[in-house]
Design a protein around this motif. Structure first.
Motif, short mmCIF file in Angstrom:
data_model
loop_
_atom_site.label_atom_id
_atom_site.label_comp_id
_atom_site.label_asym_id
_atom_site.label_seq_id
_atom_site.Cartn_x
_atom_site.Cartn_y
_atom_site.Cartn_z
N TYR A 196 3.88 0.70 -8.54
CA TYR A 196 2.55 0.06 -8.52
C TYR A 196 2.52 -1.16 -7.61
N ARG A 197 3.65 -1.84 -7.46
CA ARG A 197 3.72 -2.95 -6.52
C ARG A 197 3.47 -2.43 -5.10
N ARG A 198 4.01 -1.24 -4.81
CA ARG A 198 3.79 -0.64 -3.48
C ARG A 198 2.32 -0.28 -3.28
N LEU A 199 1.61 -0.02 -4.37
CA LEU A 199 0.18 0.26 -4.27
C LEU A 199 -0.66 -1.01 -4.41
N ALA A 200 0.03 -2.16 -4.50
CA ALA A 200 -0.63 -3.47 -4.67
C ALA A 200 -1.45 -3.53 -5.96
N ILE A 201 -0.95 -2.86 -6.98
CA ILE A 201 -1.64 -2.85 -8.28
C ILE A 201 -0.82 -3.64 -9.30
N PRO A 202 -1.41 -4.68 -9.91
CA PRO A 202 -0.69 -5.43 -10.93
C PRO A 202 -0.64 -4.66 -12.25
N THR A 203 0.44 -4.83 -13.00
CA THR A 203 0.61 -4.06 -14.22
C THR A 203 1.05 -4.97 -15.37
N ILE A 204 0.81 -4.51 -16.57
CA ILE A 204 1.32 -5.16 -17.77
C ILE A 204 2.13 -4.11 -18.53
N VAL A 205 3.37 -4.45 -18.87
CA VAL A 205 4.21 -3.51 -19.62
C VAL A 205 4.29 -3.97 -21.06
N SER A 206 4.03 -3.06 -21.99
CA SER A 206 4.16 -3.44 -23.39
C SER A 206 4.61 -2.25 -24.23
N PHE A 393 -0.29 -5.39 8.76
CA PHE A 393 -0.15 -4.45 7.63
C PHE A 393 0.46 -5.17 6.44
N GLU A 394 1.52 -5.93 6.69
CA GLU A 394 2.17 -6.66 5.59
C GLU A 394 1.24 -7.70 4.99
N MET A 395 0.50 -8.39 5.87
CA MET A 395 -0.44 -9.40 5.38
C MET A 395 -1.50 -8.76 4.49
N VAL A 396 -2.01 -7.62 4.93
CA VAL A 396 -3.05 -6.93 4.16
C VAL A 396 -2.50 -6.53 2.79
N HIS A 397 -1.32 -5.94 2.80
CA HIS A 397 -0.73 -5.51 1.53
C HIS A 397 -0.55 -6.70 0.58
N ASP A 398 0.04 -7.76 1.10
CA ASP A 398 0.31 -8.93 0.24
C ASP A 398 -0.98 -9.53 -0.28
N SER A 399 -1.99 -9.60 0.57
CA SER A 399 -3.19 -10.28 0.08
C SER A 399 -4.00 -9.37 -0.87
N LEU A 400 -3.90 -8.05 -0.68
CA LEU A 400 -4.53 -7.16 -1.68
C LEU A 400 -3.88 -7.36 -3.04
N TYR A 401 -2.55 -7.47 -3.03
CA TYR A 401 -1.84 -7.64 -4.30
C TYR A 401 -2.20 -8.99 -4.93
N GLU A 402 -2.17 -10.04 -4.13
CA GLU A 402 -2.49 -11.37 -4.68
C GLU A 402 -3.89 -11.40 -5.26
N LYS A 403 -4.82 -10.80 -4.56
CA LYS A 403 -6.20 -10.79 -5.03
C LYS A 403 -6.30 -10.03 -6.35
N ALA A 404 -5.60 -8.91 -6.44
CA ALA A 404 -5.64 -8.10 -7.67
C ALA A 404 -4.98 -8.83 -8.83
N VAL A 405 -3.88 -9.53 -8.54
CA VAL A 405 -3.20 -10.30 -9.59
C VAL A 405 -4.12 -11.40 -10.11
N LYS A 406 -4.76 -12.11 -9.17
CA LYS A 406 -5.68 -13.18 -9.57
C LYS A 406 -6.80 -12.63 -10.44
N SER A 407 -7.33 -11.49 -10.01
CA SER A 407 -8.44 -10.88 -10.75
C SER A 407 -8.00 -10.52 -12.16
#
Ligand code: P5A
Ligand code: ZN
Length: 484
Positions: A196-206, A393-407
């Motif tokens: 999911y990190r590769r898809l820039a998707i934040p996750t919660i494991v429980s 490409f790397e910048m886009v990936h990182d900022s998509l992830y950061e934005k999703a984490v913030k959200s």
């Protein structure tokens, strides 16, 4: 055979509804962007368009890459004989209302009914019984990517709740000891988080509450994410099966002392919900937004032409060729449409970067690069265009992830009473102390009309407070949310 697709395009709405209207946005986007066609005439079954299938292929290439490091891919049959399917009591209880049965071969009634796999434990474990002989055979780590069938009675939705799960990645492992199996469950959730990190998707494991675990498991670890409409989506699970299935399927190995010992097992799965999350979390009012790794087209090159601009066209062709040669998936849009129409089209498809070259760019020996995710524009020297694109490409990936984490983090809400949980749950995930007792947990779910996902791993699941039901002091923080 071009006709059906043309018809599909005609019937599409001209404008995408805003993402704030999530459910409508999601359904329209799947069709407009040609991910899934939802008009197949069986409820809960949908069609992958070639474009959607391309996204699927790239997404599943990542999970294959991660698993192939120490798993083997195999393929088991779709049909499971009734007697095998009925062996594990808990497992049947969990699935009996969801199974499709094959009862006839032509006009002949079958002697043994055949289940369409809702998941493959009972297809795989009779074979594991034969394959597992000695401790030297262990561990076994096998996965397959197949379709499975579940007669879901809750509201079906494309990619999210299907009656035919077309992209069920299921892994099944066998170990000598319970502890080794527990380690494998940890490894599975680690792999899923990396995926999911590769898809820039934040996750919660429980760890799921015991009343919500997989039928037949000792315990279930779940990976969830938060969707735009504030409901959580379970996007993967890993189950410790103990020796529950080993007992019913008689899976034993000879240990070093020559004793016959029951094996311990795990299984873990991911479905096309991963793609539902990908589309939903990153998409916007203009359509799809993809991290470059899974984008079918990574760069579109658009010539900006005023009158006769042969030089511009030549430069664009040259850039497209060079990008392609360096392994980038690039399209050159030389069609007669106006630039605005081209932007609209490629934005809908989620292309991460747009390269524009006009006469002025050419004079300065640069290209203008526009990011799909932020809309920001800058220029880069034509000489280094390959490097410049890959950097972005790397910048886009990182900022998509950061934005999703913030959200996601912005929608984690601390609560101390059940009234508060009930009030806040429409806006995100509620955090609330929980003693961990079953009775308290069930009362909490009942009181707020939402589920306990579990006590998350790490910092998120620890704090100080008192259980809202029994008043006991606890350091466990549970998360509660409306779920898909
Ligand atoms: C693990 C793999 C299992 O079936 N057996 C083999 C175990 N687990 S599960 O939790 O039931 O399913 C694994 C994941 O599949 C997704 N999923 C679905 N996706 C789309 N439509 C459905 N009807 C559906 N049912 C389950 C979930 O992400 C789940 O975690
Ligand atoms: Zn309690």
């Amino acid at each position: 055979m071009a006709e059906p697709k043309e018809k599909a395009i005609q019937e599409k709405k001209a404008v995408l509804p805003g993402k704030s209207n999530f459910s409508e946005w999601y359904n329209e986007l799947l069709l407009m962007a040609e991910i899934m066609d939802v008009r197949y005439p069986v409820k809960g079954l949908y069609v992958w368009f070639p474009f959607g299938f391309d996204v699927r292929k790239r997404t599943y290439a990542i999970i294959r890459e991660l698993l192939d490091k120490d798993h083997k891919e195999a393929l088991f049959p779709l049909l499971i004989p009734e007697n095998e399917f009925m062996k594990e009591a808990e497992h049947i209880k969990g699935f009996e209302n969801e199974v499709y049965w094959v009862t006839h071969g032509g006009k002949n009634e079958l002697d043994v009914k055949l289940a369409l796999r809702p998941t493959s434990e009972t297809a795989i474990y009779p074979m594991y019984k034969v394959w597992v002989r000695s401790h030297a055979d262990l561990p076994i780590k096998i996965y397959q990517i197949v379709n499975t069938f579940r007669y879901e009675t809750k509201h079906t939705r494309p990619l999210i709740r299907l009656r035919e799960i077309t992209s069920f990645k299921e892994a099944h492992t066998v170990h000598a000891t319970w502890d080794e199996a527990a380690k494998q469950v940890e490894e599975a959730t680690r792999i899923y988080q990396e995926f999911y990190r590769r898809l820039a998707i934040p996750t919660i494991v429980s760890k799921r509450p015991e009343w919500d675990k997989f039928p037949g498991a000792d315990y279930t670890m779940a990976v969830d994410t938060l969707m735009p409409d504030n409901k959580t989506l379970q996007i993967g699970t890993a189950h410790h099966l103990g020796s529950n299935f080993a007992k019913t399927f008689d899976i034993k190995y000879e240990d070093i002392n020559g004793e016959q010992v029951l094996a311990h097992q795990t299984c873990y799965g991911i479905s096309e919900r991963s793609i539902a999350a990908l589309i939903s979390i990153h998409g916007d009012d203009k359509g799809l937004v993809f991290p470059p790794e899974v984008a079918p087209t990574q760069v579109v090159v658009i010539p900006i032409i005023f009158g006769k601009s042969d030089d511009v066209v030549t430069a664009c062709r040259d850039v497209a060729r060079r990008l392609k040669e360096s392994g980038i998936r690039v399209e050159l849009d030389e069609s007669d449409e106006r630039p605005g129409a081209k932007y609209y089209k490629w934005e809908m498809k989620g292309v991460p970067l747009r390269v524009e070259i006009g006469p002025r760019d050419l004079k300065n020996n640069v290209a203008t690069i526009v990011r799909r995710d932020t809309g920001s524009k800058d220029t880069a020297p034509l000489n280094d265009i390959e490097i410049e694109i890959k950097k972005r490409f790397e910048m886009v990936h990182d900022s998509l992830y950061e934005k999703a984490v913030k959200s996601l983090e912005g929608r984690l809400i601390d609560c101390s009473t059940l009234d508060e949980v009930k009030e806040k749950i429409p806006t995100g995930i509620a955090k609330i102390p929980w003693c961990g007792e079953r009775d308290c947990g069930l009362s909490m779910e009942e009181a707020v009309g939402a589920g306990i996902l579990g006590i998350p791993e790490g910092k998120l699941g620890t704090g100080n407070g008192t259980c809202p039901v029994c008043g006991k002091v606890t350091s466990n923080i549970a998360i509660m949310a409306k779920t898909y």
